[in-house]
Motif scaffolding. Structure first.
Motif, PDB file in Angstrom:
ATOM      1  N   LEU A  36       0.831  -1.203   0.000  1.00 31.03           N
ATOM      2  CA  LEU A  36       0.000   0.000   0.000  1.00 31.03           C
ATOM      3  C   LEU A  36       0.869   1.257   0.000  1.00 31.03           C
ATOM      4  CD1 LEU A  36      -2.853   1.172   0.155  1.00 31.03           C
ATOM      5  CD2 LEU A  36      -2.694   0.983   2.647  1.00 31.03           C
ATOM      6  N   GLN A  37       1.933   1.262   0.795  1.00 29.97           N
ATOM      7  CA  GLN A  37       2.824   2.424   0.816  1.00 29.97           C
ATOM      8  C   GLN A  37       3.520   2.612  -0.532  1.00 29.97           C
ATOM      9  OE1 GLN A  37       5.288   3.287   4.249  1.00 29.97           O
ATOM     10  NE2 GLN A  37       4.179   1.717   5.409  1.00 29.97           N
ATOM     11  N   GLU A  38       3.924   1.504  -1.156  1.00 26.46           N
ATOM     12  CA  GLU A  38       4.548   1.597  -2.475  1.00 26.46           C
ATOM     13  C   GLU A  38       3.548   2.134  -3.502  1.00 26.46           C
ATOM     14  OE1 GLU A  38       6.689  -1.112  -5.927  1.00 26.46           O
ATOM     15  OE2 GLU A  38       6.231  -2.026  -3.987  1.00 26.46           O
ATOM     16  N   PHE A  39       2.308   1.674  -3.439  1.00 27.35           N
ATOM     17  CA  PHE A  39       1.264   2.162  -4.335  1.00 27.35           C
ATOM     18  C   PHE A  39       1.109   3.671  -4.184  1.00 27.35           C
ATOM     19  CE2 PHE A  39      -3.212   3.464  -4.619  1.00 27.35           C
ATOM     20  CZ  PHE A  39      -3.487   3.174  -5.948  1.00 27.35           C
ATOM     21  N   ALA A  40       0.997   4.137  -2.948  1.00 27.56           N
ATOM     22  CA  ALA A  40       0.803   5.561  -2.699  1.00 27.56           C
ATOM     23  C   ALA A  40       1.980   6.382  -3.220  1.00 27.56           C
ATOM     24  CB  ALA A  40       0.603   5.808  -1.207  1.00 27.56           C
ATOM     25  N   GLN A  41       3.181   5.893  -3.010  1.00 27.48           N
ATOM     26  CA  GLN A  41       4.373   6.607  -3.460  1.00 27.48           C
ATOM     27  C   GLN A  41       4.410   6.705  -4.979  1.00 27.48           C
ATOM     28  OE1 GLN A  41       6.646   7.929  -1.206  1.00 27.48           O
ATOM     29  NE2 GLN A  41       7.419   8.995  -2.975  1.00 27.48           N
ATOM     30  N   ARG A  42       4.110   5.595  -5.637  1.00 30.96           N
ATOM     31  CA  ARG A  42       4.157   5.589  -7.104  1.00 30.96           C
ATOM     32  C   ARG A  42       3.051   6.451  -7.705  1.00 30.96           C
ATOM     33  NH1 ARG A  42       5.460  -0.358  -9.216  1.00 30.96           N
ATOM     34  NH2 ARG A  42       5.750   0.818 -11.136  1.00 30.96           N
ATOM     35  N   VAL A  43       1.859   6.432  -7.097  1.00 32.44           N
ATOM     36  CA  VAL A  43       0.771   7.288  -7.574  1.00 32.44           C
ATOM     37  C   VAL A  43       1.170   8.756  -7.414  1.00 32.44           C
ATOM     38  CG1 VAL A  43      -1.593   8.060  -7.087  1.00 32.44           C
ATOM     39  CG2 VAL A  43      -1.094   5.620  -7.273  1.00 32.44           C
ATOM     40  N   SER A  44       1.825   9.066  -6.311  1.00 30.78           N
ATOM     41  CA  SER A  44       2.276  10.436  -6.085  1.00 30.78           C
ATOM     42  C   SER A  44       3.238  10.881  -7.181  1.00 30.78           C
ATOM     43  CB  SER A  44       2.941  10.534  -4.713  1.00 30.78           C
ATOM     44  OG  SER A  44       3.458  11.819  -4.500  1.00 30.78           O
ATOM     45  N   ILE A  46       3.484   9.648 -10.250  1.00 36.34           N
ATOM     46  CA  ILE A  46       2.736   9.741 -11.513  1.00 36.34           C
ATOM     47  C   ILE A  46       1.940  11.039 -11.560  1.00 36.34           C
ATOM     48  CG2 ILE A  46       0.858   8.722 -12.861  1.00 36.34           C
ATOM     49  CD1 ILE A  46       1.897   5.956 -11.831  1.00 36.34           C
ATOM     50  N   CYS A  47       1.296  11.393 -10.452  1.00 37.04           N
ATOM     51  CA  CYS A  47       0.526  12.641 -10.405  1.00 37.04           C
ATOM     52  C   CYS A  47       1.436  13.845 -10.611  1.00 37.04           C
ATOM     53  CB  CYS A  47      -0.209  12.766  -9.076  1.00 37.04           C
ATOM     54  SG  CYS A  47      -1.571  11.611  -8.892  1.00 37.04           S
ATOM     55  N   GLY A  48       2.618  13.812 -10.003  1.00 32.43           N
ATOM     56  CA  GLY A  48       3.561  14.905 -10.185  1.00 32.43           C
ATOM     57  C   GLY A  48       4.021  15.028 -11.625  1.00 32.43           C
ATOM     58  N   GLU A  59      -2.165   8.453 -20.119  1.00 33.24           N
ATOM     59  CA  GLU A  59      -1.108   7.530 -19.723  1.00 33.24           C
ATOM     60  C   GLU A  59      -0.999   7.459 -18.194  1.00 33.24           C
ATOM     61  OE1 GLU A  59       3.657   6.789 -20.413  1.00 33.24           O
ATOM     62  OE2 GLU A  59       2.566   8.098 -21.781  1.00 33.24           O
ATOM     63  N   ALA A  60      -1.139   8.602 -17.541  1.00 31.68           N
ATOM     64  CA  ALA A  60      -1.116   8.631 -16.073  1.00 31.68           C
ATOM     65  C   ALA A  60      -2.271   7.792 -15.522  1.00 31.68           C
ATOM     66  CB  ALA A  60      -1.204  10.058 -15.563  1.00 31.68           C
ATOM     67  N   TYR A  61      -3.444   7.977 -16.104  1.00 33.60           N
ATOM     68  CA  TYR A  61      -4.617   7.205 -15.683  1.00 33.60           C
ATOM     69  C   TYR A  61      -4.374   5.711 -15.866  1.00 33.60           C
ATOM     70  CZ  TYR A  61      -9.226   5.093 -15.775  1.00 33.60           C
ATOM     71  OH  TYR A  61     -10.296   4.260 -15.546  1.00 33.60           O
ATOM     72  N   ASN A  62      -3.844   5.324 -17.032  1.00 34.28           N
ATOM     73  CA  ASN A  62      -3.605   3.906 -17.306  1.00 34.28           C
ATOM     74  C   ASN A  62      -2.594   3.307 -16.336  1.00 34.28           C
ATOM     75  OD1 ASN A  62      -5.430   3.946 -19.415  1.00 34.28           O
ATOM     76  ND2 ASN A  62      -3.868   4.296 -20.972  1.00 34.28           N
ATOM     77  N   GLU A  63      -1.543   4.062 -16.017  1.00 33.55           N
ATOM     78  CA  GLU A  63      -0.534   3.563 -15.081  1.00 33.55           C
ATOM     79  C   GLU A  63      -1.108   3.402 -13.675  1.00 33.55           C
ATOM     80  OE1 GLU A  63       3.392   5.196 -15.153  1.00 33.55           O
ATOM     81  OE2 GLU A  63       3.306   5.528 -17.316  1.00 33.55           O
ATOM     82  N   ILE A  64      -1.900   4.380 -13.249  1.00 31.47           N
ATOM     83  CA  ILE A  64      -2.516   4.286 -11.921  1.00 31.47           C
ATOM     84  C   ILE A  64      -3.515   3.131 -11.880  1.00 31.47           C
ATOM     85  CG2 ILE A  64      -4.027   5.468 -10.272  1.00 31.47           C
ATOM     86  CD1 ILE A  64      -2.581   8.088 -11.106  1.00 31.47           C
ATOM     87  N   LYS A  65      -4.256   2.950 -12.949  1.00 25.72           N
ATOM     88  CA  LYS A  65      -5.209   1.840 -13.021  1.00 25.72           C
ATOM     89  C   LYS A  65      -4.486   0.505 -12.909  1.00 25.72           C
ATOM     90  CE  LYS A  65      -9.048   0.101 -15.792  1.00 25.72           C
ATOM     91  NZ  LYS A  65      -9.844   0.303 -17.008  1.00 25.72           N
ATOM     92  N   ALA A  66      -3.344   0.366 -13.587  1.00 28.01           N
ATOM     93  CA  ALA A  66      -2.560  -0.878 -13.518  1.00 28.01           C
ATOM     94  C   ALA A  66      -2.023  -1.086 -12.101  1.00 28.01           C
ATOM     95  CB  ALA A  66      -1.419  -0.839 -14.525  1.00 28.01           C
ATOM     96  N   LEU A  67      -1.553  -0.014 -11.465  1.00 29.33           N
ATOM     97  CA  LEU A  67      -1.077  -0.123 -10.083  1.00 29.33           C
ATOM     98  C   LEU A  67      -2.209  -0.534  -9.147  1.00 29.33           C
ATOM     99  CD1 LEU A  67       1.228   3.022  -9.835  1.00 29.33           C
ATOM    100  CD2 LEU A  67       1.953   0.632  -9.850  1.00 29.33           C
TER     101      LEU A  67
END
Length: 92
Positions: A36-44, A46-48, A59-67
């Motif tokens: 969960l912490q890794e997910f949050a970090q990676r989403v952060s 991607i958002c940046g 592409e950001a949406y697709n990456e977050i969806k895959a995560l």
């Protein structure tokens, strides 16, 4: 005059900080918390990148969806797992 040695810089700890787990301890809960912490970090990140114009919104949406799918699978494997109850007829 000699210089004092500098402490070693751990860039992984800097780039991927993690917090201690304070919940009900089980190996499964601890592993899911790390995921969960890794997910949050990676989403952060991607958002940046998307906010800074370095990543297109789709592409950001697709990456977050895959995560999210990976995190959901992790939850199913770690937290929704119900061990089989002991066989009551064993030993008879």
């Amino acid at each position: 005059m000699s210089e004092l040695p500098q402490p070693e810089f751990d860039k992984d700890k800097f780039l991927y900080p993690t917090s201690r787990y304070h919940g009900n301890f089980t190996p499964q809960n601890l592993a899911f918390n790390a995921n969960l912490q890794e997910f949050a970090q990676r989403v952060s990140y991607i958002c940046g990148l998307e906010t800074g114009g370095k990543l297109p919104p789709q592409e950001a949406y697709n990456e977050i969806k895959a995560l999210w799918k990976q995190l959901k699978k992790s939850r199913e494997m770690l937290l929704d797992y119900e061990p089989n109850p002991p066989d009551e007829t064993a030993g008879d």
